[in-house]
Scaffold this motif. Structure first.
Motif, PDB file in Angstrom:
ATOM      1  N   SER A 130       0.888  -1.363  -0.054  1.00 59.19           N
ATOM      2  CA  SER A 130       0.060  -0.048   0.099  1.00 59.19           C
ATOM      3  C   SER A 130       0.843   1.269  -0.003  1.00 59.19           C
ATOM      4  CB  SER A 130      -0.936  -0.078   1.123  1.00 59.19           C
ATOM      5  OG  SER A 130      -0.186  -0.046   2.487  1.00 59.19           O
ATOM      6  N   VAL A 131       2.234   1.099  -0.333  1.00 60.85           N
ATOM      7  CA  VAL A 131       3.006   2.301  -0.373  1.00 60.85           C
ATOM      8  C   VAL A 131       2.739   3.317  -1.567  1.00 60.85           C
ATOM      9  CG1 VAL A 131       5.490   3.001  -0.604  1.00 60.85           C
ATOM     10  CG2 VAL A 131       5.105   0.968   0.986  1.00 60.85           C
ATOM     11  N   LYS A 132       2.372   4.483  -1.090  1.00 58.12           N
ATOM     12  CA  LYS A 132       2.051   5.451  -1.983  1.00 58.12           C
ATOM     13  C   LYS A 132       3.309   6.354  -2.290  1.00 58.12           C
ATOM     14  CE  LYS A 132      -1.906   3.703  -2.209  1.00 58.12           C
ATOM     15  NZ  LYS A 132      -2.020   2.380  -2.736  1.00 58.12           N
ATOM     16  N   CYS A 133       4.297   5.792  -2.700  1.00 64.28           N
ATOM     17  CA  CYS A 133       5.519   6.845  -2.980  1.00 64.28           C
ATOM     18  C   CYS A 133       6.375   6.114  -3.965  1.00 64.28           C
ATOM     19  CB  CYS A 133       6.257   7.153  -1.937  1.00 64.28           C
ATOM     20  SG  CYS A 133       6.941   5.887  -0.858  1.00 64.28           S
ATOM     21  N   THR A 134       7.489   6.581  -4.342  1.00 69.39           N
ATOM     22  CA  THR A 134       8.386   5.949  -5.243  1.00 69.39           C
ATOM     23  C   THR A 134       9.389   5.075  -4.537  1.00 69.39           C
ATOM     24  OG1 THR A 134      10.000   7.565  -5.233  1.00 69.39           O
ATOM     25  CG2 THR A 134       8.540   7.639  -6.867  1.00 69.39           C
ATOM     26  N   PHE A 135       9.800   4.101  -5.406  1.00 70.61           N
ATOM     27  CA  PHE A 135      11.036   3.161  -4.450  1.00 70.61           C
ATOM     28  C   PHE A 135      12.021   3.774  -3.901  1.00 70.61           C
ATOM     29  CE2 PHE A 135      14.616   0.310  -4.415  1.00 70.61           C
ATOM     30  CZ  PHE A 135      14.062  -0.694  -3.792  1.00 70.61           C
ATOM     31  N   ALA A 136      12.438   4.906  -4.511  1.00 72.48           N
ATOM     32  CA  ALA A 136      13.717   5.758  -4.136  1.00 72.48           C
ATOM     33  C   ALA A 136      13.421   6.524  -2.871  1.00 72.48           C
ATOM     34  CB  ALA A 136      14.081   6.834  -5.215  1.00 72.48           C
ATOM     35  N   THR A 137      11.957   6.920  -2.817  1.00 68.75           N
ATOM     36  CA  THR A 137      11.609   7.577  -1.623  1.00 68.75           C
ATOM     37  C   THR A 137      11.398   6.707  -0.576  1.00 68.75           C
ATOM     38  OG1 THR A 137      10.208   9.177  -2.691  1.00 68.75           O
ATOM     39  CG2 THR A 137       9.559   8.928  -0.596  1.00 68.75           C
ATOM     40  N   MET A 138      10.889   5.372  -0.611  1.00 65.72           N
ATOM     41  CA  MET A 138      10.773   4.373   0.230  1.00 65.72           C
ATOM     42  C   MET A 138      12.381   4.069   0.911  1.00 65.72           C
ATOM     43  SD  MET A 138      11.158   0.783   0.842  1.00 65.72           S
ATOM     44  CE  MET A 138      10.771   0.195  -0.929  1.00 65.72           C
ATOM     45  N   ALA A 139      13.160   3.875  -0.080  1.00 64.48           N
ATOM     46  CA  ALA A 139      14.616   3.340   0.399  1.00 64.48           C
ATOM     47  C   ALA A 139      15.173   4.371   1.101  1.00 64.48           C
ATOM     48  CB  ALA A 139      15.192   3.081  -1.164  1.00 64.48           C
ATOM     49  N   ASN A 140      15.011   5.737   0.673  1.00 62.62           N
ATOM     50  CA  ASN A 140      15.502   6.938   1.346  1.00 62.62           C
ATOM     51  C   ASN A 140      14.940   6.853   2.729  1.00 62.62           C
ATOM     52  OD1 ASN A 140      17.211   9.510   1.131  1.00 62.62           O
ATOM     53  ND2 ASN A 140      15.292  10.230   1.943  1.00 62.62           N
ATOM     54  N   HIS A 141      13.985   6.670   2.955  1.00 62.54           N
ATOM     55  CA  HIS A 141      13.289   6.743   4.403  1.00 62.54           C
ATOM     56  C   HIS A 141      13.808   5.550   5.111  1.00 62.54           C
ATOM     57  CE1 HIS A 141      10.545   7.160   7.671  1.00 62.54           C
ATOM     58  NE2 HIS A 141      10.163   5.896   7.507  1.00 62.54           N
ATOM     59  N   SER A 142      13.989   4.223   4.381  1.00 64.95           N
ATOM     60  CA  SER A 142      14.770   3.060   5.317  1.00 64.95           C
ATOM     61  C   SER A 142      15.969   3.312   5.558  1.00 64.95           C
ATOM     62  CB  SER A 142      14.646   1.875   4.236  1.00 64.95           C
ATOM     63  OG  SER A 142      13.333   1.788   3.835  1.00 64.95           O
ATOM     64  N   VAL A 143      16.712   4.008   4.785  1.00 59.62           N
ATOM     65  CA  VAL A 143      18.296   4.612   5.243  1.00 59.62           C
ATOM     66  C   VAL A 143      18.130   5.384   6.376  1.00 59.62           C
ATOM     67  CG1 VAL A 143      20.089   6.076   4.371  1.00 59.62           C
ATOM     68  CG2 VAL A 143      19.119   4.271   3.028  1.00 59.62           C
TER      69      VAL A 143
ATOM     70  N   PHE B  50       8.145  -0.601 -10.305  1.00 59.13           N
ATOM     71  CA  PHE B  50       8.583   0.856  -9.586  1.00 59.13           C
ATOM     72  C   PHE B  50       8.585   1.688 -10.770  1.00 59.13           C
ATOM     73  CE2 PHE B  50      10.226  -2.626  -6.684  1.00 59.13           C
ATOM     74  CZ  PHE B  50       9.587  -2.324  -5.704  1.00 59.13           C
ATOM     75  N   LYS B  51       8.606   1.339 -11.914  1.00 56.03           N
ATOM     76  CA  LYS B  51       8.516   2.303 -12.988  1.00 56.03           C
ATOM     77  C   LYS B  51       7.358   3.240 -13.202  1.00 56.03           C
ATOM     78  CE  LYS B  51      11.821   1.249 -16.974  1.00 56.03           C
ATOM     79  NZ  LYS B  51      11.898   0.704 -18.174  1.00 56.03           N
ATOM     80  N   LYS B  52       6.330   2.340 -12.690  1.00 61.41           N
ATOM     81  CA  LYS B  52       4.823   2.934 -12.587  1.00 61.41           C
ATOM     82  C   LYS B  52       4.775   4.119 -11.466  1.00 61.41           C
ATOM     83  CE  LYS B  52       2.372  -1.113 -14.871  1.00 61.41           C
ATOM     84  NZ  LYS B  52       1.447  -2.268 -14.434  1.00 61.41           N
ATOM     85  N   LEU B  53       5.435   3.520 -10.438  1.00 63.74           N
ATOM     86  CA  LEU B  53       5.323   4.537  -9.225  1.00 63.74           C
ATOM     87  C   LEU B  53       6.285   5.766  -9.704  1.00 63.74           C
ATOM     88  CD1 LEU B  53       5.823   2.030  -6.445  1.00 63.74           C
ATOM     89  CD2 LEU B  53       3.824   3.073  -6.985  1.00 63.74           C
ATOM     90  N   GLN B  54       7.250   5.496 -10.347  1.00 61.25           N
ATOM     91  CA  GLN B  54       8.212   6.570 -10.705  1.00 61.25           C
ATOM     92  C   GLN B  54       7.258   7.509 -11.479  1.00 61.25           C
ATOM     93  OE1 GLN B  54      11.162   6.452  -9.286  1.00 61.25           O
ATOM     94  NE2 GLN B  54      12.373   7.985 -10.136  1.00 61.25           N
ATOM     95  N   LYS B  55       6.713   7.114 -12.603  1.00 65.95           N
ATOM     96  CA  LYS B  55       5.889   7.857 -13.583  1.00 65.95           C
ATOM     97  C   LYS B  55       4.750   8.632 -12.710  1.00 65.95           C
ATOM     98  CE  LYS B  55       3.686   7.304 -17.990  1.00 65.95           C
ATOM     99  NZ  LYS B  55       3.242   6.511 -19.123  1.00 65.95           N
ATOM    100  N   LYS B  56       4.361   7.865 -11.677  1.00 64.76           N
ATOM    101  CA  LYS B  56       2.989   8.405 -11.015  1.00 64.76           C
ATOM    102  C   LYS B  56       3.506   9.483 -10.221  1.00 64.76           C
ATOM    103  CE  LYS B  56      -1.318   7.051  -8.199  1.00 64.76           C
ATOM    104  NZ  LYS B  56      -1.684   5.955  -7.829  1.00 64.76           N
TER     105      LYS B  56
END
Length: 862
Positions: free
Chosen positions: A705-718, A783-789
């Protein structure tokens, strides 16, 4: 009736935790008894305590010159024999054209060493009827091939000795059936069920089995004898009772257990291509120097005390748990090392110390990781009791994942490498096992016992008060316009690390290109252990100290000389090894040093020596290293179900090692075995950090249900594990930097590499491994779709909420407003961060990082 059952359930869990702590207490007490005093119970390597130095001279029976190939082959075989004695940190070097220098830690009995390492080890089986010497043949038939030895005292009296004197036979007077080259396996057992003697049992290969079966089939009808010959001496001559077709043969001859083990060692290592004679021996001191070692240990202990103080200041009461966990870990670890030392399976060297330093750092790392997860779960709204269960479990699982990745590397190095690399692998693997045991039997049950009774009632003392106060902000009950509104030792607004990924990766590429240029221009300065050089032996040196000799050689242009004290015939001396390959140049340097102390020119000898890290050692270590990299990729790929994680973790690891080597070349330091030990230690630290980051990314990826890009989620994990990483790096750096600044000269190679590597290991996890993984992962269709969205910008989480995330209606009502200001601290390239939005935007999950309530909490709500 539900409440009493609940109390009973908690009571059972408390009882289990108490029993786990009791088991751990018994283990700690047993370990302390086992390793006290440590300087006596734990075997020490040559570089720490010194040992026996033996010179063996080679010769061919036909009088011809010994070839270089035969000397190198002999060096490798002798090294295997010495290692089989339990002296895994011995030095074995070719000296001159026909000598081998063997230095064995802790050993002072020359005869014991020579009985094993100097034997040619040529094993032959021959039919008695093939012997041409009738006198020898008669003696063997009469059983006169093994007689009791005697010793004679000063008055001419003879007494029986414990040794058996074997009949000697000349080569060429018999025809061998099989030789030692036909051996597949060797072990030791009792000669018979009723005998107190021991036998050496052999397993032959297919060729040997066939030849032995044919011979016994021919000899069985007449009970003919087969003579077993080792190094030209008859060991036994059993009569053949029946056909032996299974390839299993026993050598008997009245052997004691020690003698049988020595023969097993000789046979397993293979026969030497040439014969060796004892030339000289002397007792040598440690290569590190006792003064350097003492200063290094003192500085390291001071550093550890500073680490403890830091943990107490940052984590307050929880820091006591971390300090206790490290103490428990150290006790168990030392107990295991003492146990292995008692069986002659371990000797602590500089490489071993590197493994100890790494595992102590990993023990502190796992403790800090668990505490950070515990505090995080409290901030997410869990009760202290629930957080002590779920938070500790998640923290320990992450630690075990990181431990197992490092264990893969450690076991590969132990089983495939040789020399000190093998010692490093052993100490690292043992430390990882101790860390896991400590987490499961001490850390977890202790926190679970303390949480509901002490930590929950005294949150300020235990350092969780700030987490409890932050709960309303993380749950949206109370709103914060900026980070200053919420106090606490945690990140309130994500740092946009992945927004700088192009800069990080460009800098890494430039750094590695620069290292390649520096290495190409300046070359690598290898120590004597890798390239060989010259050995200078000084005699009758009086009261001169190791440091004085080191200073004298430094003034003479040899600052990296390896110096050991020696004792021969009661006279003190020094054994000095330098990388100078010219005996003439080494003699000039030796004369200069001798003049400094007023020694005569005939008080020293100069000999050229070969490397003790020969081509075979380097090759086996390199193979072990690369296989460990492949296994690391495989393990991470299987564990996290993503090969991309394994590949990027190894890329970051290689970056760290390359940077350390580049700095060494830049400052002109010698690359020695201590440097290799430090590089292997860096391997462990870098992997540990990277796996912790990947573990959190993998955990957060599970929420669909994550509503963000993979990069945003990875940055938060870091950002979620950043405080942990900084704390563990600081606690690891403090004692190492102290050793670099204030330790002895001989420890600075290790300390310099460790300091650079620790910084690189922490940096690369966030600036190389994660950015590469994000770039690679973003190309996947999902994750391409999330990046586009959601766009290319990195969105920054504020108090565990994404921009645009909904909050409960009660939260908005409590805040008294539908929105709050945008945090001014957003970095360039990141979208605006809104901490509160309209409660009607209920289509979006509040936050993917929010933890589900525990079973106890759900029951309470019902």
């Amino acid at each position: 009736m539900a409440e009493p059952q609940k109390k009973k359930k908690h009571h059972n869990k408390d009882r289990r935790n108490v029993w786990l702590l009791v088991v751990m207490a018994l283990l700690v007490i047993g370990s302390i008894v086992m390793f006290t005093p440590p300087q006596e119970k734990i075997n020490q390597g040559l570089d720490i305590q010194g040992g026996l130095s033996v010179v063996l001279t080679a010769h061919n029976n036909d009088g011809s010159d010994v070839s270089t190939e035969d000397m190198e082959s002999s060096r490798a075989i002798i090294e295997n024999r010495v290692n089989a004695l339990g002296a895994s940190e011995a030095v074995v070097q070719i000296q001159g054209n026909d000598q081998i220098l063997v230095q064995i830690p802790g050993l002072s009995d020359t005869e014991e060493a020579l009985n094993t390492i100097g034997k040619t080890g040529k094993l032959e089986f021959a039919r008695l009827d093939s012997f041409t010497d009738s006198d020898v043949k008669t003696k063997i038939q009469n059983g006169q091939y093994g007689t009791q030895g005697t010793v004679t005292d000063a008055f001419g009296n003879s007494f029986p000795s414990e040794k058996v004197e074997h009949l000697k036979v000349e080569e060429g007077t018999y025809t061998p059936i099989i030789t030692g080259s036909n051996l597949e396996k060797v072990d030791v057992g009792q000669a018979s069920q009723t005998s107190t003697d021991y036998a050496v049992n052999l397993r032959l290969d297919s060729e040997g089995t066939k030849a032995f079966a044919e011979a016994t089939e021919d000899l069985a009808p007449t009970k003919g004898q087969i003579v077993i010959i080792l190094d030209g001496e008859v060991q036994s001559a059993p009569a053949v009772q029946s056909v032996i077709s299974d390839g299993n043969v026993s050598i008997t001859g009245g052997y004691t257990l020690d003698a049988a083990k020595q023969m097993k060692t000789v046979l397993e290592s293979g026969s030497l291509p040439v014969s060796f004679e004892y030339a000289q021996s002397q007792v040598v001191g440690p290569t590190l120097g006792q003064d350097a070692l003492q200063s290094g240990v003192l500085v390291a202990l001071i550093g550890l005390v500073i680490v403890m103080i830091y943990l107490l200041v940052f984590y307050e009461g929880l820091g006591i748990i971390t300090a206790a966990a490290m103490a428990v870990f150290a006790a168990i670890y030392l107990g295991i090392l003492a146990l292995l030392s008692a069986f002659g399976l371990f000797s602590l060297s500089m490489a071993g110390i590197a493994g100890v330093v790494l595992t102590i750092g990993m023990a502190a790392d796992s403790s800090i990781l668990t505490l950070e997860r515990f505090r995080e779960e409290i901030r997410m709204g869990r009760s202290v009791r629930a957080a002590s269960i779920t938070g500790v479990r998640h923290g320990i699982l992450t630690s075990i994942d990181a431990d197992l990745v490092t264990l893969v590397s450690a076991l590969t190095l132990f089983f495939l490498a040789s020399a000190s690399v093998k010692g490093f692998g052993m100490t690292l693997a043992l430390g990882i096992v101790c860390d896991i045991v400590m987490m499961l039997l001490f850390k977890a049950p202790l926190i679970r016992l303390l949480a509901p009774k002490l930590i929950a009632k005294h949150p300020k003392f235990w350092g969780v008060e700030d987490c409890i106060e932050a709960v309303p902000y993380f749950q949206g009950v109370k709103q914060a316009a900026s980070r200053k509104d919420v106090r606490g030792r945690f990140i309130k607004l994500d740092i946009n690390l992945l927004g700088l990924k192009k800069i990080f990766l460009t800098a890494a590429c430039c750094a590695m290109v620069l290292v390649a240029i520096i290495v190409g221009v300046r070359g690598m300065n290898f120590g004597i252990e890798f390239v060989g050089g010259t050995s200078v032996t000084f005699h009758g040196t009086g009261d001169v100290t190791t440091e004085q000799v080191r200073d004298a050689f430094s003034d003479a242009g040899e600052p990296d000389a390896v110096i050991q004290t020696t004792t021969a015939d009661g006279e003190p001396g020094f054994l000095v090894r330098t990388t100078t390959t010219s005996a003439e140049d080494a003699t000039v340097t030796a004369n200069e040093v001798a003049d400094t102390f007023g020694w005569t020119t005939d008080s020293f000898e100069v000999t050229t020596i070969g490397p003790d890290w020969g081509a075979s050692v380097i090759q086996s270590s390199a193979i072990a290293f690369f296989i460990s990299l492949l296994l690391i990729i495989a393990y991470i790929s299987i564990r996290f179900r993503d090969p991309k994680m394994g590949v990027t973790a190894v890329v970051a690891l290689l970056h760290d090692l390359i940077i350390v080597v580049g700095v060494y070349v830049l400052v002109g330091r010698e690359i020695t075995p201590n440097t290799i030990a430090a590089l292997l230690t860096i391997l462990g630290y870098s992997l540990y950090d990277t796996v912790v980051v990947f573990h959190r990314i993998n955990e957060n990826m599970k929420d669909d249900s994550v509503k963000c890009t993979f990069a945003t989620m990875a940055n938060h994990s870091v950002n979620e594990v950043l405080v942990r990483s900084l704390n563990t790096s600081i606690t690891s750096l403090i004692p190492v930097v102290a050793m670099l600044l204030f330790g002895g000269e001989t420890l600075k190679d290790f300390a310099l590499a460790m300091t650079i590597g620790l910084v690189c290991g922490c940096y690369s996890s966030y600036a190389i491994a994660t950015p590469l993984y994000v770039i690679w992962k973003t190309h996947e269709p999902r994750f391409k779709k999330l990046q586009k969205k959601y766009g290319n910008d990195i969105q920054r989480w504020f108090l565990n909420r994404l921009p645009g995330a909904a909050v409960p209606a009660v939260a908005a009502a409590a805040a008294g407003d539908a929105a709050s200001s945008v945090d001014a601290g957003a970095s360039e390239g990141a979208t605006a961060v809104t901490s509160v939005v309209s409660p009607h935007d209920a289509a979006v999950s509040p936050d993917f990082g929010k933890k589900k309530p525990s079973r106890a909490e759900r029951k309470g709500k019902k």
